[in-house]
Design an enzyme around this catalytic site. Structure first.
Site, PDB file in Angstrom:
ATOM      1  N   LYS A 175       0.539  -1.068  -0.017  1.00  0.00           N
ATOM      2  CA  LYS A 175       0.097   0.025   0.350  1.00  0.00           C
ATOM      3  C   LYS A 175       0.749   1.478  -0.210  1.00  0.00           C
ATOM      4  CE  LYS A 175      -3.689  -1.169  -0.171  1.00  0.00           C
ATOM      5  NZ  LYS A 175      -4.940  -2.642  -1.064  1.00  0.00           N
ATOM      6  N   LYS A 230      -9.348  -4.730  -6.285  1.00  0.00           N
ATOM      7  CA  LYS A 230     -10.156  -3.214  -6.450  1.00  0.00           C
ATOM      8  C   LYS A 230      -9.647  -2.009  -7.612  1.00  0.00           C
ATOM      9  CE  LYS A 230     -13.767  -3.698  -3.323  1.00  0.00           C
ATOM     10  NZ  LYS A 230     -13.639  -3.867  -1.561  1.00  0.00           N
ATOM     11  N   LYS A 242      -3.156 -10.515  -7.719  1.00  0.00           N
ATOM     12  CA  LYS A 242      -4.383 -10.822  -7.352  1.00  0.00           C
ATOM     13  C   LYS A 242      -5.117  -9.764  -8.326  1.00  0.00           C
ATOM     14  CE  LYS A 242      -5.317  -8.644  -3.367  1.00  0.00           C
ATOM     15  NZ  LYS A 242      -7.005  -8.678  -2.466  1.00  0.00           N
TER      16      LYS A 242
HETATM   17  P1  ADP Z   1      -9.557  -5.616  -2.937  1.00  0.00           P
HETATM   18  O1  ADP Z   1      -8.020  -6.247  -2.227  1.00  0.00           O
HETATM   19  O2  ADP Z   1     -10.756  -5.962  -3.952  1.00  0.00           O
HETATM   20  O3  ADP Z   1      -9.889  -4.274  -2.057  1.00  0.00           O
HETATM   21  P2  ADP Z   1     -10.604  -5.993   0.516  1.00  0.00           P
HETATM   22  O4  ADP Z   1      -9.218  -5.667   1.133  1.00  0.00           O
HETATM   23  O5  ADP Z   1     -11.902  -5.620   0.659  1.00  0.00           O
HETATM   24  O6  ADP Z   1     -10.311  -5.791  -1.008  1.00  0.00           O
HETATM   25  O7  ADP Z   1     -10.732  -7.839  -0.020  1.00  0.00           O
HETATM   26  C1  ADP Z   1     -11.476  -8.184   0.932  1.00  0.00           C
HETATM   27  C2  ADP Z   1     -12.125 -10.012   0.832  1.00  0.00           C
HETATM   28  O8  ADP Z   1     -11.961 -10.230  -0.786  1.00  0.00           O
HETATM   29  C3  ADP Z   1     -11.462  -9.787   1.713  1.00  0.00           C
HETATM   30  O9  ADP Z   1     -11.595 -11.704   2.242  1.00  0.00           O
HETATM   31  C4  ADP Z   1      -9.913 -10.377   0.596  1.00  0.00           C
HETATM   32  O10 ADP Z   1      -8.917 -11.625   1.289  1.00  0.00           O
HETATM   33  C5  ADP Z   1     -10.603 -11.297  -0.472  1.00  0.00           C
HETATM   34  N1  ADP Z   1     -10.055 -10.929  -1.348  1.00  0.00           N
HETATM   35  C6  ADP Z   1      -9.572  -9.529  -2.996  1.00  0.00           C
HETATM   36  N2  ADP Z   1      -8.985  -9.770  -3.248  1.00  0.00           N
HETATM   37  C7  ADP Z   1      -8.781 -11.399  -3.940  1.00  0.00           C
HETATM   38  C8  ADP Z   1      -8.984 -12.285  -4.425  1.00  0.00           C
HETATM   39  N3  ADP Z   1      -8.078 -11.628  -5.863  1.00  0.00           N
HETATM   40  N4  ADP Z   1      -8.828 -13.616  -4.826  1.00  0.00           N
HETATM   41  C9  ADP Z   1      -9.514 -13.721  -3.058  1.00  0.00           C
HETATM   42  N5  ADP Z   1      -9.953 -13.281  -2.476  1.00  0.00           N
HETATM   43  C10 ADP Z   1      -9.928 -12.019  -2.618  1.00  0.00           C
END
Ligand code: ADP
Length: 484
Positions: free
Chosen positions: A269, A352, A349
């Site tokens: 980050k 968003k 991965k």
């Molecule tokens: P992002 O990483 O897209 O900002 P968040 O941090 O809000 O999303 O994560 C919300 C949930 O989604 C968490 O449990 C996170 O581990 C899961 N998550 C986010 N991206 C992935 C991914 N590419 N594969 C599997 N789980 C994910």
């Protein structure tokens, strides 16, 4: 010569009962949660065959996945003095391994815990990892000549606490859905669950205060549309339960600074937002620890990217218990098949915050097709094993996650034979993804049109959450010397 599954069928047919053999995807892990999710059943319908080594030899006990044995009762019921899990080599000698012990006849004595028989249809292992086995519970004693015993300690049902949250940073994508929400859906029937829109976490990276409210609402709508059921779980908005921040500060007094600076998530980050390295970003894992510990959560359905945060959480719980006495469980991550959904760009991965990396839950068929069309592929004539990284790897991961028939295997074979056609694969995949998302999108429309229902759900969830949060904080403050 008969193959393994034919031998299994022979055995089942001989017992004269009805059964279903259910083809399993190649990539399905051998654990119960993955199977529960795959079959779309509850833990109470899943059974496990446990092999024990006793002073009278190896025995097999059938148990329901949501129950636990009372070991003393068990010893008495089966008439042994000593009991320990059979080792890997014991299992090997019997021609099986952990996760693959069949629901029926190995050449050992069989016992069935009574709780299993309370179900209608039950699911277990066929003994061949390629198929699952479903039969009527009442037929189980016939299959393996099992002796019925009553050795359940207590149903785990409703006891284990589950917590998970998604940041309020817009619409959910397939990574959130497969890595987190699918785990929540699998657990909500059998466990005591709280699921949250973690809006405070969303404020650690640049955000727009004008749209935050909509983003929060949007995650709640996605939760409900995906199938989270307010009758089965509590839904909360993190900032509406102020005890999250209160507990996080108290936990911070126990946790050293240096390991937080070393966390890969913090470093990522920092690199992504060099002009916005605020203190709350560093503090993120402590707030997350407080989120879960506030509800004494034991299981946390989140993606694999959260594993370093889970470690911080466990350390917080351990430290607190050491210093102030036993208070918190050490929570563990509940893994889903989609614990790591790779990016559509082929690097890293799905996230968003990375443009072009994701498919959203609200993407229509054309958008999904367009996004998949951009996934980079090789010429398709390379042959050899399917790559582990890059666009082709992403396509195969998605195929495994969305395919409930043999197409994953077919395309893998096509790849190895050097005759894969990506256009066809992508078209097939687009359809499978859209098939799963369509009902979610339709349900979302309903909730969008009925905002009062959503308000009511949130009000109810918040009230229940505040009650638990107050109880935990009372206990914590007393133990830390803050009560007057
Ligand atoms: P992002 O990483 O897209 O900002 P968040 O941090 O809000 O999303 O994560 C919300 C949930 O989604 C968490 O449990 C996170 O581990 C899961 N998550 C986010 N991206 C992935 C991914 N590419 N594969 C599997 N789980 C994910």
């Amino acid at each position: 010569m008969k193959n393994k599954i034919q031998l299994i069928e022979d055995k089942l047919k001989k017992s004269g009962i009805k059964y279903n053999l259910i083809p399993l995807p190649e990539s399905l892990p051998l654990d119960i949660p993955s199977h529960v999710m795959f079959y779309k059943i509850t833990f109470s319908q899943a059974t496990a065959t446990i092999l024990y080594k006793t002073d009278k030899g190896i025995v097999a006990i059938q148990r329901r996945a949501d129950t636990k044995f009372n070991l003393e009762k068990l010893k008495q019921a089966i008439g042994v003095k000593q009991l320990e899990f059979a080792s890997e080599s014991d299992l090997r000698e019997l021609g099986t391994k952990n996760g693959l012990v069949p629901l029926f006849g190995l050449q050992v004595k069989y016992f069935i815990d009574k709780k299993v028989l309370e179900q209608g249809k039950i699911y277990g292992s066929s003994g061949d990892g390629l198929f699952g086995l479903a039969i009527q519970a009442k037929d189980l004693p016939k299959v393996n000549n099992g002796q019925i015993i009553d050795v359940t300690e207590r149903p785990i049902l409703g006891k284990k606490r589950v917590y998970s949250g998604v940041r309020a940073t817009g619409r959910l994508h397939l990574g959130n859905y497969l890595g987190a929400v699918k785990g929540m859906l699998a657990l909500q029937d059998d466990y005591d669950c709280t699921f949250s829109v973690v809006d405070l976490h969303a404020m650690t990276t640049p955000y727009d205060p004008k749209t935050l409210k909509d983003s929060i609402r949007s995650v709640i709508l996605d939760f409900l549309s995906a199938g989270l059921d307010p009758e089965k779980c509590r839904l909360e908005i993190q900032s509406q339960v102020p005890q999250h921040t209160e507990l996080s500060f108290l936990l911070a007094t126990l946790y050293p600074l240096a390991p937080l600076e070393d966390l890969p998530t913090f470093k990522d980050k920092k690199a992504q937002y060099p002009k916005n390295v605020n203190t709350a970003l560093l503090y993120y894992p402590i707030l997350m620890a407080a989120d879960v510990l506030l509800y004494k959560g034991e299981l946390v359905p989140v993606g694999i990217d959260q594993e370093p945060h889970m470690e911080v959480m466990r350390e917080c719980a351990r430290k607190f218990n050491q210093v102030y006495g036993d208070t918190f469980p050490e929570p563990y991550r509940f893994k889903t098949m989609g614990e790591y959904v790779p990016s559509l760009t082929g690097a890293g991965k799905m996230s968003k915050t990375v443009e072009g990396s994701f498919i959203n839950l609200n993407d229509d068929f054309e958008t999904i097709k367009r996004k998949l069309a951009k996934v980079p592929t090789d010429a398709g004539t390379t042959g050899g094993d399917v790559p582990k990284i890059g666009g082709v790897a992403t396509l195969f991961v998605l195929l495994a996650l969305f395919n409930r028939d043999d197409m994953h295997k077919k395309y893998k074979q096509d790849y190895m034979d050097g005759k894969i056609r990506y256009g066809e694969l992508k078209a097939f995949l687009s359809e499978r993804i859209y098939d799963e998302l369509k009902p979610i999108q339709e349900k979302r429309k309903y909730f969008e049109e009925h905002p009062k229902i959503v308000d009511e759900i949130l009000k109810m969830g918040n009230e229940k959450c505040l009650k638990i949060a107050e109880e935990t904080m009372k206990e914590v403050k007393e133990k830390m010397g803050l009560s007057i």
